[in-house]
Design a protein around this motif. Structure first.
Motif, mmCIF file in Angstrom:
data_model
loop_
_atom_site.group_PDB
_atom_site.id
_atom_site.type_symbol
_atom_site.label_atom_id
_atom_site.label_comp_id
_atom_site.label_asym_id
_atom_site.label_seq_id
_atom_site.Cartn_x
_atom_site.Cartn_y
_atom_site.Cartn_z
ATOM 1 N N ARG A 1 15.903 -2.135 2.015
ATOM 2 C CA ARG A 1 14.716 -2.911 2.408
ATOM 3 C C ARG A 1 13.504 -1.993 2.559
ATOM 4 O O ARG A 1 12.410 -2.311 2.092
ATOM 5 N N ILE A 2 13.700 -0.847 3.224
ATOM 6 C CA ILE A 2 12.591 0.090 3.397
ATOM 7 C C ILE A 2 12.174 0.679 2.051
ATOM 8 O O ILE A 2 10.977 0.844 1.773
ATOM 9 N N SER B 1 10.176 -1.999 -0.003
ATOM 10 C CA SER B 1 8.862 -2.272 0.587
ATOM 11 C C SER B 1 7.913 -1.093 0.407
ATOM 12 O O SER B 1 6.754 -1.272 0.011
ATOM 13 N N SER B 2 8.388 0.123 0.678
ATOM 14 C CA SER B 2 7.522 1.294 0.536
ATOM 15 C C SER B 2 7.142 1.522 -0.921
ATOM 16 O O SER B 2 6.012 1.939 -1.218
ATOM 17 N N LEU C 1 6.637 -0.802 -3.199
ATOM 18 C CA LEU C 1 5.589 -1.767 -3.535
ATOM 19 C C LEU C 1 4.238 -1.321 -2.969
ATOM 20 O O LEU C 1 3.195 -1.495 -3.617
ATOM 21 N N ILE C 2 4.249 -0.752 -1.776
ATOM 22 C CA ILE C 2 2.990 -0.269 -1.190
ATOM 23 C C ILE C 2 2.438 0.893 -1.999
ATOM 24 O O ILE C 2 1.234 0.952 -2.299
ATOM 25 N N VAL D 1 12.300 -9.242 1.824
ATOM 26 C CA VAL D 1 11.353 -8.166 2.131
ATOM 27 C C VAL D 1 10.328 -8.019 1.013
ATOM 28 O O VAL D 1 9.134 -7.807 1.272
ATOM 29 N N ILE D 2 10.767 -8.148 -0.229
ATOM 30 C CA ILE D 2 9.842 -8.055 -1.362
ATOM 31 C C ILE D 2 8.828 -9.185 -1.306
ATOM 32 O O ILE D 2 7.627 -8.981 -1.530
ATOM 33 N N THR E 1 6.317 -8.446 1.553
ATOM 34 C CA THR E 1 5.415 -7.334 1.238
ATOM 35 C C THR E 1 4.363 -7.746 0.219
ATOM 36 O O THR E 1 3.164 -7.482 0.403
ATOM 37 N N THR F 1 1.889 -10.226 1.730
ATOM 38 C CA THR F 1 0.961 -9.545 2.641
ATOM 39 C C THR F 1 -0.122 -8.806 1.865
ATOM 40 O O THR F 1 -1.306 -8.862 2.217
ATOM 41 N N ALA G 1 4.410 5.376 3.642
ATOM 42 C CA ALA G 1 5.215 4.771 2.588
ATOM 43 C C ALA G 1 5.894 5.843 1.743
ATOM 44 O O ALA G 1 7.081 5.702 1.379
#
Length: 460
Positions: free
Chosen positions: A47-48, A51-52, A54-55, A190-191, A194, A197, A437
């Motif tokens: 999950r981390i 998400s990181s 994508l950022i 989570v995707i 993210t 957002t 990230a």
């Protein structure tokens, strides 16, 4: 429309496009390699990690948009028929951020303010002179009644979020139906969160910037949000290019020292010990000053201000890379010393396998996790180093937007009463998100590629 523009390519543009092509080639190689594909799938199933990534990808997209440069054609007032183009080099990102440009104020204004931050002497309607906070020319100019200020911000924010949330939810629902029966272990919730957002924040910032200065303005009245987003390209490029400069030196010298030992090890240790004995900041400062001298003595090579800034920027990336490879070199040397004594390497030597094949088949693959982790961590370090160097005046050119230049220009603002806090805060937040990230992503890469790990980071 396209006849009125001319593409303008900077050296850093070529480099970032080359990096994109290299990344595409790397992805293709990973897809074709089952072992590498399985390792990287562990990263993105986290999950981390997802998400990181994508950022980081969002920052890279901004950097790419800001690397598509062009010049606009000027009107021919002489009647000669010759084409002349503006000396100002713009980018596609400038077009996307058009609402934030051309709306300059006189001086400081706080985020979402409708009055100037500093008092000015004005003549009142009754002819008297008074010190007042004047209304901004653009921030909140659409308001006829200042008492509606807060309500207007809330209504517009809820409106833009609502209008963009609906299509996001529709797309998420359709995608969820599509992948529900597919064999995928990606952390889709989570995707979804993210990506939604990111979309909502971008849409909200762009829409609100049409009416207000979302992050306020600086000393000369320029929009701080625009400067912060323009600085993304500098941060991403300096972190990436400087990191890639360190890679060949560190890998070649570190593995050679650990594998061949003897006089090779002695020479490599002498080189990086000598380099480490020189204070890094002094070495970088001296190198940057030499670049400045070269630019001043060869003005004919830099016809545009952007060419000058771009040359100094690339030189700084090279200087940072050449002065920062010793740490990874030490790690690779130590790991290679250990690997070269293992049974399968000794067996390869006994069967007459060449040194090149041993290095490529046994040593380098087993040090990949160290290289990947060091690269991501070095990326974060170089992003922060640019801010420090610009703060002390030996960073990128002052005409180039960067978080370090923003912090440097805001030094005097922190001594004001009341404090002008938004310039430093904007640069800090964007830099903090990118570095965080990158560090989180490096943790997931370590969990996936370190042979001593058991994949415990898969569901984190």
């Amino acid at each position: 429309m396209f006849n009125d523009i001319r593409l303008a390519f900077l050296w850093s543009d070529y480099l970032i496009f080359a990096l994109v092509l290299a990344l595409v080639a790397f992805v293709v190689s990973v897809v074709r390699n089952p072992l590498a594909r399985a390792r990287w799938s562990q990263v993105f199933r986290s999950r981390i990690g997802a998400s990181s990534f994508l950022i980081i990808g969002f920052y890279v997209v901004i950097a790419l948009l800001d690397s598509l440069h062009f010049q606009t054609r000027l009107e021919d007032t002489t009647g000669s028929g010759a084409e002349h183009y503006s000396p100002e080099v713009r980018s596609v990102l400038d077009v996307a951020l058009a609402p934030m440009q051309g709306n300059d104020e006189r001086t400081y204004s706080a985020p979402f303010a409708i009055y100037s931050f500093a008092k000015e002497t004005e003549e009142m309607a009754d002819g008297t002179i008074a010190r007042v906070y004047p209304r901004l020319k653009h921030g909140g100019a659409h308001l006829e009644n200042t008492s509606e200020h807060t309500a207007d911000i809330v209504v517009k924010s809820l409106s833009v979020i609502g209008w963009w949330l609906i299509p996001c939810l529709v797309l998420i629902s359709l995608h969820h139906v599509f992948v529900r029966n597919a064999a995928s272990r990606l952390p889709w919730p989570v995707i979804y969160v993210t990506l939604t957002t990111i979309v909502l924040v971008c849409a909200w910032a762009l829409e609100m910037s049409r009416y207000y200065h979302v992050l306020g303005t600086d000393k000369v009245g320029q929009d701080v949000l625009y400067q912060s987003l323009k600085a993304v390209r500098t941060g991403v490029l300096i972190g990436t290019l400087a990191t890639l400069v360190t890679l060949p030196l560190a890998v070649l010298l570190g593995i050679s020292a650990g594998y061949f030992r003897g006089w090779v090890d002695d020479v490599v240790q002498y080189i990086y010990t000598t380099l480490n004995s020189i204070p890094g900041i002094l070495l970088i400062a001296a190198s940057v000053l030499l670049i400045d001298v070269y630019i001043e003595t060869h003005p004919e090579q830099f016809k545009l201000l952007s060419d000058r800034a771009d040359f100094k920027f690339i030189a700084l990336c090279f200087i940072l890379g050449m002065t920062s490879w010793t740490g990874l070199c030490r790690l690779l040397r130590a790991e290679t010393l250990k690997l070269s004594q293992l049974e399968y390497v000794q067996a390869a030597h006994a069967f007459g396998v060449s040194h090149w094949r041993v290095l490529m088949r046994h040593i380098l693959p087993n040090t990949t996790h160290i290289i990947l982790i060091a690269l991501v961590l070095d990326f974060s370090g170089f992003v922060l180093a640019e801010a420090v160097l610009s703060y002390i005046g030996v960073g990128v050119d002052p005409s180039m937007k960067s978080w370090g230049n923003m912090i440097n220009e805001a030094r005097a603002e922190l001594a004001r009463d009341p404090v002008v806090w938004w310039s430093v805060t904007a640069a800090f937040i964007l830099m903090f998100v990118l570095v965080l990230a990158a560090n989180l992503f490096s943790d997931r890469v370590r969990d996936a590629f370190d042979p001593r790990m058991s994949g415990s980071g898969e569901q984190k």
